[in-house]
Design an enzyme around this catalytic site. Structure first.
Site, PDB file in Angstrom:
ATOM      1  N   ASP A 151      -5.899  -3.326  11.950  1.00  0.00           N
ATOM      2  CA  ASP A 151      -4.757  -2.434  12.112  1.00  0.00           C
ATOM      3  C   ASP A 151      -4.652  -2.061  13.586  1.00  0.00           C
ATOM      4  O   ASP A 151      -5.532  -2.393  14.391  1.00  0.00           O
ATOM      5  CB  ASP A 151      -4.941  -1.184  11.241  1.00  0.00           C
ATOM      6  CG  ASP A 151      -3.619  -0.527  10.852  1.00  0.00           C
ATOM      7  OD1 ASP A 151      -2.592  -0.852  11.478  1.00  0.00           O
ATOM      8  OD2 ASP A 151      -3.627   0.301   9.927  1.00  0.00           O
ATOM      9  N   CYS A 166       0.819  -1.209   0.000  1.00  0.00           N
ATOM     10  CA  CYS A 166       0.000   0.000   0.000  1.00  0.00           C
ATOM     11  C   CYS A 166       0.859   1.267   0.000  1.00  0.00           C
ATOM     12  O   CYS A 166       2.041   1.244   0.339  1.00  0.00           O
ATOM     13  CB  CYS A 166      -0.925   0.003   1.217  1.00  0.00           C
ATOM     14  SG  CYS A 166      -2.271   1.202   1.080  1.00  0.00           S
TER      15      CYS A 166
END
Length: 236
Positions: free
Chosen positions: A139, A9
């Site tokens: 996360d 990412c």
């Protein structure tokens, strides 16, 4: 053999896109959050996506964007998947995906007091809200959007949920193999752990991370074969 999917990412340069693809990434991500050092405009993302071959998923990361803003972005940058990383409610997340007509991944920022039941309940809520939800991305909770390269306690992830989640937060070449073996997630997502500096990826780190994930897959495969061999009846 089960293969852990890999997403790189926060890409901002065509050479980083090429490095991720060459290393074998299944997905690449573009950040559409203006306050991020990895931010790209829809036009910049469209140019980068043009360098992506078939069967590599292009993902767009959004933070507290409106349905109209997300729809306008995907009209310019042809991403295939949306990641929602802000304070969007379950209902708002479903509305954003519907407006953009794209499947989405919803972040869950794990706190020290998060329970396994919390994760299962939240996933159930997301699935019930609409047809576009695909997975939770786990996360680390910090006082910012994104995990800031910090990890969390993987033991909080229920075993029945792990094969459906995307694991993120504090991953690196040094712990990727352990993460795959301990959690057995569907996918892993990394950004800062493969960077030379914020927004600039390091091709060697990307390749090393992919190799570390595959090493975890190989260990699981060997352990599975060993268990099967141990359970096999002894021939007479």
């Amino acid at each position: 053999m089960a293969r852990t999917r890999i997403k790189i990412c926060g890409l901002t340069r065509v050479e980083d896109v090429q490095a991720a693809v060459a290393a074998g990434a299944d997905a690449i991500g573009f950040v559409f959050y203006p306050k991020s050092p990895r931010y790209v405009t829809p036009q910049q993302a469209a140019a980068l996506i043009a360098a992506v071959p078939p069967f590599v998923t292009c993902t767009g990361l959004f933070v507290n964007a409106t349905p109209a803003e997300v729809a306008a972005t995907v009209a310019i940058a042809p991403i295939g998947l949306i990641q929602l990383h802000g304070d969007e409610t379950v209902a708002e997340s479903a509305a954003i995906a519907a407006a953009a007509a794209r499947p989405y991944v919803r972040v869950f920022r794990v706190k020290p007091d998060t329970s396994p039941a919390d994760l299962l309940e939240y996933e159930q809520q997301c699935r019930a809200a609409g047809p576009w939800f695909t997975s939770l991305l786990l996360d680390t909770y910090v006082d910012a959007y994104g995990g800031a390269g910090k990890g969390f306690d993987w033991s909080l992830i229920p075993k029945e949920l792990a094969p459906r989640v995307v694991l993120s937060g504090g991953l690196s070449v040094h712990n990727a193999t352990d993460a795959v073996c301990e959690v057995r997630p569907y996918a892993v997502d990394i950004s800062s752990g493969v960077e030379a500096s914020k927004g600039i990826k390091d091709g060697r780190k990307i390749a090393a991370f992919v190799a570390a994930v595959r090493a975890g897959d190989d260990l699981i495969e060997r352990a599975t074969h060993h268990e099967c061999a141990s359970a096999a009846p002894v021939p007479r």
